[in-house]
Design a protein around this motif. Structure first.
Motif, PDB file in Angstrom:
ATOM      1  N   ASN A 245      30.452  86.175  31.048  1.00 50.47           N
ATOM      2  CA  ASN A 245      31.186  87.325  31.597  1.00 50.47           C
ATOM      3  C   ASN A 245      32.604  86.953  32.025  1.00 50.47           C
ATOM      4  O   ASN A 245      33.105  87.422  33.048  1.00 50.47           O
ATOM      5  N   LEU A 246      33.229  86.105  31.240  1.00 56.90           N
ATOM      6  CA  LEU A 246      34.620  85.731  31.492  1.00 56.90           C
ATOM      7  C   LEU A 246      35.538  86.811  30.928  1.00 56.90           C
ATOM      8  O   LEU A 246      35.310  87.338  29.839  1.00 56.90           O
ATOM      9  N   ARG A 247      36.583  87.137  31.679  1.00 52.43           N
ATOM     10  CA  ARG A 247      37.578  88.078  31.167  1.00 52.43           C
ATOM     11  C   ARG A 247      38.234  87.487  29.923  1.00 52.43           C
ATOM     12  O   ARG A 247      38.650  86.320  29.930  1.00 52.43           O
ATOM     13  N   PRO A 248      38.355  88.263  28.843  1.00 51.57           N
ATOM     14  CA  PRO A 248      38.974  87.714  27.619  1.00 51.57           C
ATOM     15  C   PRO A 248      40.381  87.188  27.829  1.00 51.57           C
ATOM     16  O   PRO A 248      40.785  86.226  27.178  1.00 51.57           O
ATOM     17  N   ALA A 265      33.290  88.992  28.881  1.00 53.00           N
ATOM     18  CA  ALA A 265      32.911  90.275  29.460  1.00 53.00           C
ATOM     19  C   ALA A 265      33.576  91.410  28.707  1.00 53.00           C
ATOM     20  O   ALA A 265      34.630  91.230  28.088  1.00 53.00           O
ATOM     21  N   GLY A 266      32.963  92.583  28.766  1.00 54.35           N
ATOM     22  CA  GLY A 266      33.570  93.761  28.154  1.00 54.35           C
ATOM     23  C   GLY A 266      34.763  94.201  28.972  1.00 54.35           C
ATOM     24  O   GLY A 266      34.783  94.094  30.206  1.00 54.35           O
ATOM     25  N   MET A 267      35.776  94.691  28.310  1.00 53.76           N
ATOM     26  CA  MET A 267      36.992  95.157  28.975  1.00 53.76           C
ATOM     27  C   MET A 267      37.282  96.605  28.610  1.00 53.76           C
ATOM     28  O   MET A 267      38.430  97.020  28.506  1.00 53.76           O
ATOM     29  N   ASP A 268      36.226  97.391  28.382  1.00 51.46           N
ATOM     30  CA  ASP A 268      36.416  98.777  27.987  1.00 51.46           C
ATOM     31  C   ASP A 268      37.018  99.577  29.140  1.00 51.46           C
ATOM     32  O   ASP A 268      36.690  99.360  30.312  1.00 51.46           O
ATOM     33  N   VAL A 269      37.871 100.528  28.802  1.00 52.37           N
ATOM     34  CA  VAL A 269      38.473 101.391  29.796  1.00 52.37           C
ATOM     35  C   VAL A 269      37.428 102.385  30.300  1.00 52.37           C
ATOM     36  O   VAL A 269      36.681 102.986  29.526  1.00 52.37           O
ATOM     37  N   ILE A 270      37.322 102.521  31.630  1.00 53.94           N
ATOM     38  CA  ILE A 270      36.380 103.455  32.244  1.00 53.94           C
ATOM     39  C   ILE A 270      37.117 104.744  32.579  1.00 53.94           C
ATOM     40  O   ILE A 270      38.147 104.719  33.271  1.00 53.94           O
ATOM     41  N   THR A 271      36.626 105.873  32.097  1.00 57.43           N
ATOM     42  CA  THR A 271      37.238 107.164  32.389  1.00 57.43           C
ATOM     43  C   THR A 271      36.289 107.991  33.243  1.00 57.43           C
ATOM     44  O   THR A 271      35.075 107.949  33.057  1.00 57.43           O
ATOM     45  N   VAL A 272      36.828 108.721  34.212  1.00 54.75           N
ATOM     46  CA  VAL A 272      36.025 109.555  35.095  1.00 54.75           C
ATOM     47  C   VAL A 272      36.557 110.984  35.068  1.00 54.75           C
ATOM     48  O   VAL A 272      37.699 111.233  34.694  1.00 54.75           O
TER      49      VAL A 272
END
Length: 272
Positions: A245-248, A265-272
């Motif tokens: 889970n290391l940041r790319p 780790a995944g770095m996908d953008v989270i939208t709310v």
């Protein structure tokens, strides 16, 4: 060639074959979907206490940080109660009996090897609970299951031992690991990202330590200084260090600090 856990390797695989023929390697600064699992599967298991568990296995790429190329695959395991409850945390696992843990491990090994389809030059990392590996019966069951799959999955297998190693005596850990250090098997110790734990387990002389950076702050420059000290302590304790889970965007810095492999780790953008 990467070496982990005795004679077992983190895959030479097709990537090394391409290198030998002079094909260009991936640019060192290139970072794409490093955390994306290749495949996944789910199975259910009923415990001795009649609780139904859902176990999900997902294959993730393991990167050699010195070359920025995937060299192996790691099975990430998630265990949940039926009904969508929160995944079992480390303390929750203690409510399961050793027999339940062993059954989870054996089915993980069987389904995981079927999922990975290992070739003779491939390697894979599969999880196992320390309580399974610590018992002679658990070790025997794991080794027998692996041997039964040897013809269908001829590659190298690395057992990622987790859960309880922090409290286990170093002598017991070393004795248990010796059973898995063969030409086709190796061991990775998955331990808490704590420098004191790392130094204590240095006595075991493991070939690889796995540190989960999901619980390690490593975003800011100040946070990264502490992370560098942790990586350095781990590298002093063993030849190879795999960060989970290391940041790319910290991959190159982690390699400079002494880490040898990473599951990003995944770095996908989270939208709310």
């Amino acid at each position: 060639m990467s070496r982990i856990g005795g004679e077992a390797h983190l895959a030479q695989g097709s990537m090394d074959a391409d290198d030998a023929q002079g094909s260009p390697r991936a640019p060192l600064g290139e970072r794409r979907s490093y955390a994306a699992p290749y495949e996944s599967l789910t199975f259910t298991l009923v415990t001795r206490a009649r609780r139904e568990l859902i176990v999900t296995l997902a294959a993730q790429p393991v990167f050699d940080l010195s070359r920025s190329v995937p060299v192996s695959r790691r099975i990430r395991r998630t265990v949940r109660h039926r009904g969508g409850e929160t995944a079992l945390a480390a303390l929750g696992r203690r409510t399961l009996e050793p027999m339940d843990l062993k059954r989870i491990d054996l089915q993980t090994l069987t389904h995981g090897l079927d999922l990975l389809h290992l070739g003779s030059d491939d390697s894979a990392v599969l999880p196992a609970f320390w309580r399974t590996v610590a018992s002679s019966g658990g070790r025997f069951a794991l080794l027998c299951t692996e041997l039964q799959h040897r013809a269908a999955a001829p590659g190298a297998l690395l057992v990622e031992v987790m859960g309880g190693l922090e409290q286990a005596p170093s002598e017991a850990v070393g004795e248990a690991l010796a059973h898995f250090e063969t030409a086709a098997l190796g061991v990775i110790l998955h331990i808490a990202p704590d420098a004191s734990v790392v130094r204590r387990l240095a006595e075991v002389r493991a070939q690889c330590l796995a540190l989960d950076f999901a619980g390690v702050s490593h975003t800011s420059s100040l946070d990264w200084q502490d992370a560098v000290a942790l990586i350095g302590a781990a590298r002093e304790a063993c030849p190879q260090v795999m960060l989970l889970n290391l940041r790319p965007d910290r991959g190159l810095a982690a390699q400079a600090a002494g880490a040898t492999h990473a599951v990003f780790a995944g770095m996908d953008v989270i939208t709310v």
